[in-house]
Design a protein around this motif. Structure first.
Motif, PDB file in Angstrom:
ATOM      1  N   ALA A  99      10.669  -3.776  -1.724  1.00  0.00           N
ATOM      2  CA  ALA A  99      10.123  -3.678  -3.071  1.00  0.00           C
ATOM      3  C   ALA A  99       8.714  -3.869  -3.362  1.00  0.00           C
ATOM      4  CB  ALA A  99      11.006  -4.406  -4.002  1.00  0.00           C
ATOM      5  N   LYS A 100       8.289  -5.177  -2.814  1.00  0.00           N
ATOM      6  CA  LYS A 100       6.963  -5.528  -2.791  1.00  0.00           C
ATOM      7  C   LYS A 100       6.140  -4.852  -1.959  1.00  0.00           C
ATOM      8  CE  LYS A 100       6.900  -9.883  -4.832  1.00  0.00           C
ATOM      9  NZ  LYS A 100       5.983 -10.259  -5.851  1.00  0.00           N
ATOM     10  N   TRP A 101       6.498  -4.447  -0.756  1.00  0.00           N
ATOM     11  CA  TRP A 101       5.858  -3.728   0.163  1.00  0.00           C
ATOM     12  C   TRP A 101       5.321  -2.321  -0.629  1.00  0.00           C
ATOM     13  CZ3 TRP A 101       8.274  -1.820   5.456  1.00  0.00           C
ATOM     14  CH2 TRP A 101       7.356  -1.126   6.096  1.00  0.00           C
ATOM     15  N   VAL A 102       6.223  -1.773  -0.935  1.00  0.00           N
ATOM     16  CA  VAL A 102       5.888  -0.173  -1.421  1.00  0.00           C
ATOM     17  C   VAL A 102       5.263  -0.246  -2.828  1.00  0.00           C
ATOM     18  CG1 VAL A 102       7.397   1.551  -2.594  1.00  0.00           C
ATOM     19  CG2 VAL A 102       8.437   0.559  -0.513  1.00  0.00           C
ATOM     20  N   THR A 103       5.764  -1.364  -3.703  1.00  0.00           N
ATOM     21  CA  THR A 103       4.911  -1.286  -5.014  1.00  0.00           C
ATOM     22  C   THR A 103       3.513  -1.729  -4.711  1.00  0.00           C
ATOM     23  OG1 THR A 103       5.833  -3.698  -5.276  1.00  0.00           O
ATOM     24  CG2 THR A 103       6.622  -1.510  -6.474  1.00  0.00           C
ATOM     25  N   HIS A 104       3.366  -2.700  -3.681  1.00  0.00           N
ATOM     26  CA  HIS A 104       1.755  -3.131  -3.578  1.00  0.00           C
ATOM     27  C   HIS A 104       1.026  -2.134  -2.808  1.00  0.00           C
ATOM     28  CE1 HIS A 104       3.073  -7.049  -5.044  1.00  0.00           C
ATOM     29  NE2 HIS A 104       1.811  -7.622  -4.871  1.00  0.00           N
ATOM     30  N   TRP A 105       1.802  -1.351  -1.943  1.00  0.00           N
ATOM     31  CA  TRP A 105       1.070  -0.232  -1.261  1.00  0.00           C
ATOM     32  C   TRP A 105       0.539   0.889  -2.177  1.00  0.00           C
ATOM     33  CZ3 TRP A 105       2.064   5.164  -0.474  1.00  0.00           C
ATOM     34  CH2 TRP A 105       1.341   5.604   0.220  1.00  0.00           C
ATOM     35  N   ALA A 106       1.472   1.288  -3.094  1.00  0.00           N
ATOM     36  CA  ALA A 106       1.329   2.246  -4.021  1.00  0.00           C
ATOM     37  C   ALA A 106       0.415   1.719  -5.134  1.00  0.00           C
ATOM     38  CB  ALA A 106       2.500   2.731  -4.738  1.00  0.00           C
ATOM     39  N   PHE A 107       0.266   0.501  -5.294  1.00  0.00           N
ATOM     40  CA  PHE A 107      -0.549   0.015  -6.692  1.00  0.00           C
ATOM     41  C   PHE A 107      -2.171  -0.260  -6.139  1.00  0.00           C
ATOM     42  CE2 PHE A 107      -2.394  -3.275  -9.484  1.00  0.00           C
ATOM     43  CZ  PHE A 107      -2.066  -2.386 -10.590  1.00  0.00           C
ATOM     44  N   PHE A 108      -2.044  -0.973  -4.806  1.00  0.00           N
ATOM     45  CA  PHE A 108      -3.507  -1.265  -4.526  1.00  0.00           C
ATOM     46  C   PHE A 108      -4.007  -0.582  -3.466  1.00  0.00           C
ATOM     47  CE2 PHE A 108      -1.750  -5.568  -5.625  1.00  0.00           C
ATOM     48  CZ  PHE A 108      -2.714  -6.014  -6.755  1.00  0.00           C
ATOM     49  N   VAL A 109      -3.238  -0.074  -2.345  1.00  0.00           N
ATOM     50  CA  VAL A 109      -3.703   0.693  -1.256  1.00  0.00           C
ATOM     51  C   VAL A 109      -3.950   2.215  -1.287  1.00  0.00           C
ATOM     52  CG1 VAL A 109      -3.568   1.065   1.305  1.00  0.00           C
ATOM     53  CG2 VAL A 109      -2.490  -1.138   0.064  1.00  0.00           C
ATOM     54  N   LEU A 110      -2.960   2.601  -2.271  1.00  0.00           N
ATOM     55  CA  LEU A 110      -3.087   4.145  -2.287  1.00  0.00           C
ATOM     56  C   LEU A 110      -4.378   4.661  -3.050  1.00  0.00           C
ATOM     57  CD1 LEU A 110      -1.562   6.547  -1.773  1.00  0.00           C
ATOM     58  CD2 LEU A 110      -0.254   6.673  -3.869  1.00  0.00           C
ATOM     59  N   PRO A 111      -4.812   4.201  -4.045  1.00  0.00           N
ATOM     60  CA  PRO A 111      -6.123   4.292  -4.653  1.00  0.00           C
ATOM     61  C   PRO A 111      -7.363   4.503  -3.303  1.00  0.00           C
ATOM     62  CG  PRO A 111      -5.237   2.751  -6.062  1.00  0.00           C
ATOM     63  CD  PRO A 111      -4.399   2.823  -4.797  1.00  0.00           C
ATOM     64  N   LEU A 112      -7.379   3.416  -2.613  1.00  0.00           N
ATOM     65  CA  LEU A 112      -8.377   3.309  -1.519  1.00  0.00           C
ATOM     66  C   LEU A 112      -8.209   4.565  -0.437  1.00  0.00           C
ATOM     67  CD1 LEU A 112      -7.746  -0.111   0.276  1.00  0.00           C
ATOM     68  CD2 LEU A 112      -9.195   0.563  -2.108  1.00  0.00           C
ATOM     69  N   VAL A 113      -7.134   4.825  -0.274  1.00  0.00           N
ATOM     70  CA  VAL A 113      -6.675   5.872   0.553  1.00  0.00           C
ATOM     71  C   VAL A 113      -7.148   7.191  -0.116  1.00  0.00           C
ATOM     72  CG1 VAL A 113      -4.931   7.406   1.777  1.00  0.00           C
ATOM     73  CG2 VAL A 113      -4.874   4.837   1.757  1.00  0.00           C
ATOM     74  N   VAL A 114      -7.120   7.448  -1.458  1.00  0.00           N
ATOM     75  CA  VAL A 114      -7.367   8.557  -1.913  1.00  0.00           C
ATOM     76  C   VAL A 114      -8.845   8.841  -2.196  1.00  0.00           C
ATOM     77  CG1 VAL A 114      -7.341   9.822  -4.305  1.00  0.00           C
ATOM     78  CG2 VAL A 114      -5.383   8.722  -3.505  1.00  0.00           C
ATOM     79  N   VAL A 115      -9.369   7.693  -2.383  1.00  0.00           N
ATOM     80  CA  VAL A 115     -11.101   7.747  -2.449  1.00  0.00           C
ATOM     81  C   VAL A 115     -11.601   7.698  -1.069  1.00  0.00           C
ATOM     82  CG1 VAL A 115     -12.893   5.929  -2.867  1.00  0.00           C
ATOM     83  CG2 VAL A 115     -11.139   6.340  -4.593  1.00  0.00           C
ATOM     84  N   ALA A 116     -11.082   7.380   0.005  1.00  0.00           N
ATOM     85  CA  ALA A 116     -11.595   7.414   1.142  1.00  0.00           C
ATOM     86  C   ALA A 116     -12.438   8.867   1.501  1.00  0.00           C
ATOM     87  CB  ALA A 116     -10.432   7.065   2.639  1.00  0.00           C
ATOM     88  N   PRO A 117     -11.630   9.915   1.533  1.00  0.00           N
ATOM     89  CA  PRO A 117     -12.567  11.008   1.588  1.00  0.00           C
ATOM     90  C   PRO A 117     -13.910  11.384   0.904  1.00  0.00           C
ATOM     91  CG  PRO A 117     -10.087  11.689   1.425  1.00  0.00           C
ATOM     92  CD  PRO A 117     -10.304  10.268   0.785  1.00  0.00           C
ATOM     93  N   LEU A 118     -13.945  10.796  -0.381  1.00  0.00           N
ATOM     94  CA  LEU A 118     -15.070  10.691  -1.201  1.00  0.00           C
ATOM     95  C   LEU A 118     -16.169   9.950  -0.497  1.00  0.00           C
ATOM     96  CD1 LEU A 118     -13.629  10.710  -4.725  1.00  0.00           C
ATOM     97  CD2 LEU A 118     -14.561  12.804  -3.429  1.00  0.00           C
ATOM     98  N   LEU A 119     -15.559   8.869  -0.177  1.00  0.00           N
ATOM     99  CA  LEU A 119     -16.429   7.890   0.700  1.00  0.00           C
ATOM    100  C   LEU A 119     -16.954   8.504   1.905  1.00  0.00           C
ATOM    101  CD1 LEU A 119     -14.881   4.331   0.041  1.00  0.00           C
ATOM    102  CD2 LEU A 119     -17.248   5.107  -0.505  1.00  0.00           C
ATOM    103  N   GLY A 120     -16.048   9.204   2.534  1.00  0.00           N
ATOM    104  CA  GLY A 120     -16.493  10.021   3.725  1.00  0.00           C
ATOM    105  C   GLY A 120     -17.583  10.941   3.689  1.00  0.00           C
ATOM    106  N   GLN A 121     -17.680  11.456   2.494  1.00  0.00           N
ATOM    107  CA  GLN A 121     -18.692  12.416   1.799  1.00  0.00           C
ATOM    108  C   GLN A 121     -19.926  11.687   1.880  1.00  0.00           C
ATOM    109  OE1 GLN A 121     -18.086  15.310   1.810  1.00  0.00           O
ATOM    110  NE2 GLN A 121     -19.217  16.527   0.354  1.00  0.00           N
ATOM    111  N   ALA A 122     -19.862  10.447   1.550  1.00  0.00           N
ATOM    112  CA  ALA A 122     -21.190   9.680   1.544  1.00  0.00           C
ATOM    113  C   ALA A 122     -21.957   9.388   3.010  1.00  0.00           C
ATOM    114  CB  ALA A 122     -20.916   8.348   0.650  1.00  0.00           C
TER     115      ALA A 122
END
Lengths: 226, 143, 254
Positions: A99-122
């Motif tokens: 439960a900890k693993w899944v929620t922390h991933w969805a809360f903290f890490v997923l935003p990074l992953v979604v932003v990564a392609p935009l940063l890739g653009q930079a």
């Protein structure tokens, strides 16, 4: 099936706990953006060079961010006694870990992953591949958080030492980084993408079955010591 | 053998974990079978879509009789896997094991005209070890 | 069979273990020195130079035994981890700490000698191919296990945690071994596969002697460390006091 119901219930309650402080998710996100932006600043304006190293930079950025998230997983629960109650209650500890693993991933890490392609653009990385990149980064970071959960449950809050944690955890990140980065770079060049995807998917399944068990064993020992 | 409910449950979980981890490991091995080559063989590189931009590593054997000295420290030779071969240009210091018939790994780009321009050259020694006399004897024994 | 079991289980008792290690030590030490001398002589003087690499190839007589040992020690640690984890044998935990230290040392030797060998033969100290990378990961895993023992004050908890880490890390072993067979690597495939070998006999037997010598040195180190550890742990127990008394008496008599 009782197990799954319990897992769903626990996940929901952990998620609500995280939502009590929604702006906490900005911390790793800002960290990730800042360290990624450092590279074009230090390497100078060389689009070809940046585009070539961009997959590696993004992966290292995600790795470091995940690494900094690890103490969030169990430390507050260790300190306020929640974890001790869990162990004493006799409920299945792996449920708590997952439960900890899944929620922390969805809360903290997923935003990074979604932003990564935009940063890739930079970093002059082609954006046409962003969905595949999100998939790879998502799988890889999920596996990383699971491995990290095992590592961080070795430590108590008082004895938390980031350098020791790094030696414990980072070696196990090597295959994820090797396959993840080669998978992302393959998106713009010759194709090895499916292999990277297959490997990471296999790794996630592997860790999904082993890490909760290993982490809960470690947590039990940690609680017994404190 | 009769097991208590707790032990049966624990055994079931252990079994499930093993099956799950095994499935994951199997998928990883499937991926590993074809991935992370340190270098491409000659035939593999020729099958790839040509792109002179990309830096790749190419492994093969220096074809017998193909080594030519250019100006300065420049050398020309063919790399072969005994099926196909690629002409290679390299400028720089040669590793001491470099000679005709020896395996090497070259880092560089495959140009559009089919020539491989190497920026680094590493000798790959094989798993055979023998004294020079024995090697000479073997060579004599070959027709 | 009964006697065999009793004999095996006695290794788990500190007092018996100490006795046996003490009796074992001179034998192991003598054998290790003999094999090192004979192996070293055959490897560095008797063995002929290689037809391709010349004298440089002799590094293999240190490199290969160290690399073998780095993996064998880990394999043995997996066994110890099971002893710690399932049967909760305290002494297996002590042995694990020693093994992890020594294993890290042999891995480092293998990596360093490999680099020294790589420079003249390949033309580079280091490459990121699968074999070298996975061996480096092995070093880090060893260091992680060492750190767990170092960081945690409670030795029993540390041993259990280190056991879990050892079991998880054991996935790396087959990767190291098969890396040169599965993938194109700069590192060459093994010269000895089962009973088949692509090494000339005159070069092979020094390697086997050296491998045996390294193994004996390792056992010697383990015996030594473990003996000290038993003394450390048993410093407040009656058997040690009794033993010390009897030593004193024999000293006075003699």
């Amino acid at each position: 099936m009782a197990f799954l119901r319990e897992l769903a219930w626990e996940t929901r309650s952990q998620w609500r706990l995280l939502l009590t402080d929604p702006k906490a998710l900005l911390n790793p996100l800002l960290f990730f953006i800042l360290i990624t932006v450092l590279f074009p600043l230090t390497l100078g304006h060389r689009p070809a060079l940046l585009a070539e190293v961009a997959p590696g930079l993004l992966w290292v950025g995600v790795t470091l961010s995940v690494f900094l998230i690890l103490p969030n997983l169990f430390f507050t629960d260790l300190q306020d006694g929640t974890l001790r109650l869990w162990v004493a209650s006799g409920r299945a500890l792996p449920v708590y870990v997952v439960a900890k693993w899944v929620t922390h991933w969805a809360f903290f890490v997923l935003p990074l992953v979604v932003v990564a392609p935009l940063l890739g653009q930079a970093l002059y990385l082609d954006l046409s591949v962003s969905w595949l990149m999100i998939t790879l980064l998502g799988l890889g970071s999920f596996a990383m958080l699971g491995i990290g959960a095992v590592g961080v449950s070795v430590m108590q809050k008082g004895r938390y030492n980031p350098f020791v944690l790094a030696v414990l955890v980072l070696p196990f990140y090597v295959p994820i980084l090797v396959f993840g980065a080669s998978g992302v770079s393959s998106l713009t060049g010759a194709g090895l993408f499916e292999h990277g995807l297959l490997f990471l998917a296999g790794l996630v399944i592997f860790i999904l079955f082993l890490a909760p068990w290993a982490a809960s064993q470690m947590l039990k020992l940690t609680v017994a010591q404190s | 053998m009769r097991l208590s409910a707790v032990r049966r449950k624990r055994l079931m979980w252990a079994f499930l974990v093993l099956v799950g981890a095994g499935l994951g490991a199997w998928m990883m091995l499937q991926a590993l079978q074809k991935n992370v080559m340190y270098f491409y063989s000659v035939s593999e590189l020729l099958e790839q879509p040509a792109s002179s931009e990309k830096t790749v590593r190419l492994g093969g054997v220096v074809a017998a009789g193909s080594l030519r000295q250019g100006q300065g420290v420049k050398v020309f030779f063919d790399l072969t896997d005994y099926q196909k071969s690629i002409p290679v240009v390299y400028e720089g210091l040669l590793p001491s094991l470099f000679r005709e018939g020896q395996g090497v790994v070259a880092t560089g780009q495959l140009m559009d005209e089919g020539r491989f321009v190497a920026s680094q050259l590493l000798a790959k020694h094989d798993e055979n070890y023998m004294p020079p006399e024995v090697a000479a004897g073997l060579k004599k024994a070959e027709p | 069979m009964n006697r065999f079991w009793r004999w095996s289980l006695q290794w788990g008792q500190p007092a018996m273990l100490y006795q046996r290690l003490l009796r074992l030590q001179p034998w192991v030490a003598t054998l290790a020195i003999i094999f090192l001398l004979v192996g070293g002589y055959t490897a560095f003087w008797l063995a002929p130079a290689d037809y391709q690499q010349g004298e440089v190839f002799r590094i293999l007589y240190v490199h290969v035994p160290a690399a073998w040992l780095s993996m064998m020690v880990y394999g043995a640690m997996v066994g110890l981890a099971l002893l710690v984890f399932i049967w909760q044998v305290t002494i297996a935990g002590w042995a694990m700490k020693t093994f992890a230290w020594l294993g890290a040392g042999y891995t480092l030797i293998a990596l360093v000698t490999g680099a020294i060998w790589g420079q003249p033969t390949w033309g580079t100290w280091w490459v990121w191919d699968a074999r070298l990378t996975s061996e480096l990961v092995l070093l880090f895993i060893y260091l992680g296990i060492v750190l767990i023992f170092d960081v945690l004050a409670d030795a029993r908890a540390a041993a259990r945690m280190a056991a879990i880490l050892t079991l998880v890390g054991s996935v790396n072993l087959p990767i190291i071994h098969y890396s040169v067979i599965w993938w194109h690597t700069l590192h060459q495939p093994p010269s000895i596969r089962g009973l088949e070998t692509s090494m000339h006999w005159s070069m092979l037997y020094p390697l086997l002697l050296m491998a045996l010598a390294f193994l004996l040195v390792f056992v010697w180190q383990v015996v030594w460390h473990l003996r000290c550890r038993v003394l450390m742990e048993a410093r407040h127990t009656p058997w040690l006091a009794k033993r010390l008394r009897s030593l004193n008496q024999s000293g006075e008599n003699g």
